[in-house]
Design a protein around this motif. Structure first.
Motif, PDB file in Angstrom:
ATOM      1  N   PRO A  61      48.927  22.913  40.777  1.00  0.00           N
ATOM      2  CA  PRO A  61      47.600  23.532  40.637  1.00  0.00           C
ATOM      3  C   PRO A  61      46.871  23.568  41.963  1.00  0.00           C
ATOM      4  O   PRO A  61      46.984  22.667  42.789  1.00  0.00           O
ATOM      5  N   ASP A  62      46.150  24.653  42.197  1.00  0.00           N
ATOM      6  CA  ASP A  62      45.339  24.760  43.405  1.00  0.00           C
ATOM      7  C   ASP A  62      43.925  25.167  43.009  1.00  0.00           C
ATOM      8  O   ASP A  62      43.553  25.117  41.836  1.00  0.00           O
ATOM      9  N   ARG A  63      43.148  25.592  43.999  1.00  0.00           N
ATOM     10  CA  ARG A  63      41.746  25.915  43.694  1.00  0.00           C
ATOM     11  C   ARG A  63      41.600  27.076  42.719  1.00  0.00           C
ATOM     12  O   ARG A  63      40.559  27.236  42.101  1.00  0.00           O
ATOM     13  N   GLY A  64      42.682  27.878  42.567  1.00  0.00           N
ATOM     14  CA  GLY A  64      42.596  28.999  41.653  1.00  0.00           C
ATOM     15  C   GLY A  64      43.228  28.729  40.302  1.00  0.00           C
ATOM     16  O   GLY A  64      43.445  29.672  39.543  1.00  0.00           O
ATOM     17  N   ALA A  65      43.525  27.477  40.004  1.00  0.00           N
ATOM     18  CA  ALA A  65      44.238  27.170  38.774  1.00  0.00           C
ATOM     19  C   ALA A  65      43.440  27.574  37.543  1.00  0.00           C
ATOM     20  O   ALA A  65      44.022  27.945  36.526  1.00  0.00           O
ATOM     21  N   ARG A  66      42.135  27.490  37.609  1.00  0.00           N
ATOM     22  CA  ARG A  66      41.309  27.824  36.451  1.00  0.00           C
ATOM     23  C   ARG A  66      40.929  29.301  36.405  1.00  0.00           C
ATOM     24  O   ARG A  66      40.208  29.738  35.509  1.00  0.00           O
ATOM     25  N   ALA A  67      41.434  30.073  37.362  1.00  0.00           N
ATOM     26  CA  ALA A  67      41.110  31.490  37.405  1.00  0.00           C
ATOM     27  C   ALA A  67      42.054  32.280  36.512  1.00  0.00           C
ATOM     28  O   ALA A  67      43.166  31.860  36.208  1.00  0.00           O
ATOM     29  N   VAL A  68      41.598  33.450  36.098  1.00  0.00           N
ATOM     30  CA  VAL A  68      42.420  34.355  35.300  1.00  0.00           C
ATOM     31  C   VAL A  68      43.281  35.183  36.241  1.00  0.00           C
ATOM     32  O   VAL A  68      42.766  35.783  37.187  1.00  0.00           O
ATOM     33  N   PRO A  69      44.608  35.242  36.051  1.00  0.00           N
ATOM     34  CA  PRO A  69      45.459  36.025  36.958  1.00  0.00           C
ATOM     35  C   PRO A  69      45.258  37.521  36.759  1.00  0.00           C
ATOM     36  O   PRO A  69      44.928  37.989  35.675  1.00  0.00           O
ATOM     37  N   LEU A  70      45.482  38.285  37.834  1.00  0.00           N
ATOM     38  CA  LEU A  70      45.356  39.736  37.754  1.00  0.00           C
ATOM     39  C   LEU A  70      46.605  40.349  37.116  1.00  0.00           C
ATOM     40  O   LEU A  70      46.500  41.282  36.319  1.00  0.00           O
ATOM     41  N   ARG A  71      47.789  39.812  37.445  1.00  0.00           N
ATOM     42  CA  ARG A  71      49.042  40.356  36.938  1.00  0.00           C
ATOM     43  C   ARG A  71      49.662  39.398  35.937  1.00  0.00           C
ATOM     44  O   ARG A  71      49.748  38.193  36.166  1.00  0.00           O
ATOM     45  N   LEU A  72      50.096  39.961  34.803  1.00  0.00           N
ATOM     46  CA  LEU A  72      50.784  39.181  33.774  1.00  0.00           C
ATOM     47  C   LEU A  72      52.229  39.676  33.678  1.00  0.00           C
ATOM     48  O   LEU A  72      52.470  40.883  33.618  1.00  0.00           O
ATOM     49  N   GLY A  73      53.148  38.738  33.681  1.00  0.00           N
ATOM     50  CA  GLY A  73      54.562  39.103  33.644  1.00  0.00           C
ATOM     51  C   GLY A  73      54.979  39.684  32.299  1.00  0.00           C
ATOM     52  O   GLY A  73      54.342  39.458  31.270  1.00  0.00           O
ATOM     53  N   PRO A 365      39.630  38.696  36.709  1.00  0.00           N
ATOM     54  CA  PRO A 365      40.893  38.264  37.317  1.00  0.00           C
ATOM     55  C   PRO A 365      40.777  37.987  38.809  1.00  0.00           C
ATOM     56  O   PRO A 365      39.980  38.602  39.520  1.00  0.00           O
ATOM     57  N   ASP A 366      41.624  37.059  39.252  1.00  0.00           N
ATOM     58  CA  ASP A 366      41.723  36.695  40.663  1.00  0.00           C
ATOM     59  C   ASP A 366      43.068  37.198  41.184  1.00  0.00           C
ATOM     60  O   ASP A 366      44.132  36.745  40.725  1.00  0.00           O
ATOM     61  N   PRO A 367      43.090  38.140  42.154  1.00  0.00           N
ATOM     62  CA  PRO A 367      44.363  38.668  42.661  1.00  0.00           C
ATOM     63  C   PRO A 367      45.253  37.606  43.287  1.00  0.00           C
ATOM     64  O   PRO A 367      46.474  37.808  43.405  1.00  0.00           O
ATOM     65  N   GLU A 368      44.687  36.473  43.699  1.00  0.00           N
ATOM     66  CA  GLU A 368      45.470  35.431  44.346  1.00  0.00           C
ATOM     67  C   GLU A 368      46.129  34.469  43.353  1.00  0.00           C
ATOM     68  O   GLU A 368      46.955  33.655  43.738  1.00  0.00           O
ATOM     69  N   ARG A 369      45.737  34.559  42.106  1.00  0.00           N
ATOM     70  CA  ARG A 369      46.281  33.652  41.084  1.00  0.00           C
ATOM     71  C   ARG A 369      47.691  34.085  40.717  1.00  0.00           C
ATOM     72  O   ARG A 369      47.941  35.240  40.413  1.00  0.00           O
TER      73      ARG A 369
END
Length: 445
Positions: A61-73, A365-369
């Protein structure tokens, strides 16, 4: 095995010799390994397999762990793997049964004759023995040992015998289509009342082309229909997606697993009467997610109890788009803080209830997540127990024996039975070992 010995003695290539003798050796070796595996027993439980899958999919986990990802597999590999299993397993069973049950008589001699340049001619029957007919009627199918005379360099007829099944009972003096090598009556002969069947044996085919199409038709009915239903109604298939406007997010944690009863709402066509209501009621084993006072059942391709035990306490985001539905479900994604993404679904009625409660947020969403797909169904490829792995090895060895060894005989039936039962016994041994260790999980995925 006499025909096999003749084949080798008369100059068969080393490759063919290796095929003939290698398949039984392979089968014997697989049986020995299987015996050792059964003695060992044991194996991974679903919980252990799922823990491995979670560790594999998790990231630090990093600082963006609680962020919503922009891309979903997407789930193409998961769906393709399950669809492949649904096709391959019945296909292998059908092939085992076909190879064991079809007429394999004379295939060893047929290979020898084909190698030596056989011809097909009509020859007169001089003797009939061991006749077994379907009935006493003259037009009934019959199986018998036939003897014909083959020409020889000395001009004398050399008797050659073979077994064949004819479309009606034959008499001495009638003719059959016979394949033999001119000038070499010692190689033997094969015959039938249908020229196509003699050609089939020379070509090494187990069944005639017409019969093969019939078998393929039955296999398609038994396999492709259920596969199509599963693909449309049950599969978690979906492409890669981008989280954008309209997506909803709910902060949740896993509290365990449970049984969710998804009944059609009163007044709907699916609940017009008690019978229809029962028919349209689903009982879903699901993960139980809790957030903002809402309890959400989340089902996926997994063993829910094992997944609940492994993931209890995990936190993350539950994401879905209200318009992305399949059947009676809204396609959803559970994105854990540890960096994994679990594809699944939420019943439409539950999704509408949660949205109506006003507790969901618009996804930002966070593009870096970055997240990785959590494929709980693939773990057994790495953590499968010895009985299961070797059971499948025996099954493949049996299939190789049926495909590669040219001679017929009762051994084919027993080999097919062993090939079908070996994986089942492996699963049974694994299940007993799990129960003895107090881990009665069932394999999921």
């Amino acid at each position: 095995m006499a025909s096999t010995a003749a084949w080798l003695f008369l100059g068969a290539t080393p490759v063919r010799a290796a095929v003939v003798w290698g398949a039984p050796v392979l089968l014997t070796g697989c049986l020995v390994l299987w015996g050792v595996a059964v003695v060992r027993g044991g194996g991974q439980t679903s919980r252990e397999t799922y823990r491995w899958a979670v560790r594999t999919a998790s990231t630090t986990p990093d600082r963006g762990a609680r962020a919503v990802p922009l891309r979903l597999g997407g789930t193409r590999w998961m769906s393709a793997r399950l669809a492949g299993a649904m096709v391959a397993v019945p296909a292998m069973l059908a092939l085992w049964v076909t190879l064991a049950a079809v007429d394999m008589r004379g295939t060893g001699t047929g290979a020898v004759l084909a190698e030596a340049g056989a011809v097909i001619e009509q020859r007169t029957i001089v003797r009939i023995e061991n006749e077994v007919a379907a009935s006493r009627h003259s037009t009934a199918d019959a199986t018998a040992d036939f003897t014909v005379l083959l020409p020889s360099p000395t001009g004398e007829g050399v008797p050659a015998g073979f077994e064949a099944t004819t479309n009606y009972r034959r008499e001495v003096g009638s003719e059959l289509y016979v394949a033999y090598v001119p000038g070499h009556p010692e190689l033997g002969a094969i015959g039938d009342d249908q020229r196509a069947d003699v050609e089939r044996q020379l070509a090494g085919r187990a069944v005639q082309v017409g019969d093969a199409w019939a078998i393929a038709g039955f296999w398609a009915l038994a396999t492709l229909g259920p596969l199509g239903f599963w693909w449309r109604k049950e599969s978690m298939r979906r492409p890669e997606r981008t989280v954008g406007p309209g997506w909803k997010a709910l902060r949740v944690s896993v509290t365990g697993s449970g049984l969710h009863v998804d009944a059609p709402p009163p007044g709907s066509p699916e609940a017009a009467d008690e019978k229809k209501r029962r028919e349209n009621t689903r009982r879903l084993r699901s993960l139980v997610l809790e957030g903002c006072g809402q309890e959400v059942p989340f089902h996926s391709q997994m063993a829910a109890e094992a997944a609940g035990a492994v993931l209890t306490g995990a936190q993350g985001w539950l994401l879905w788009h209200p318009q992305q539905r399949r059947g009676r479900d809204v396609l959803a994604e559970f994105v854990g803080d540890d960096g994994w993404q679990l594809p699944g679904a939420v019943p439409v009625q539950v999704a509408e209830r949660v949205e109506a409660a006003g507790v969901m947020e618009s996804a930002e969403p966070d593009p870096e997540r970055r997240v990785r797909t959590l494929d709980l169904g693939a773990g057994w490829l790495v953590t499968a127990s010895w009985p299961v792995v070797v059971g499948f090895a025996v099954a493949l060895g049996c299939l190789a024996g049926l495909l590669l060894v040219p001679d017929g005989g009762a051994w084919r039936v027993w080999t097919a039975v062993a090939g079908v039962l070996a994986p089942l016994v492996g699963f049974a041994v694994q299940a007993v070992a799990r129960m003895e260790h107090g881990g009665g999980d069932t394999a999921g995925g």
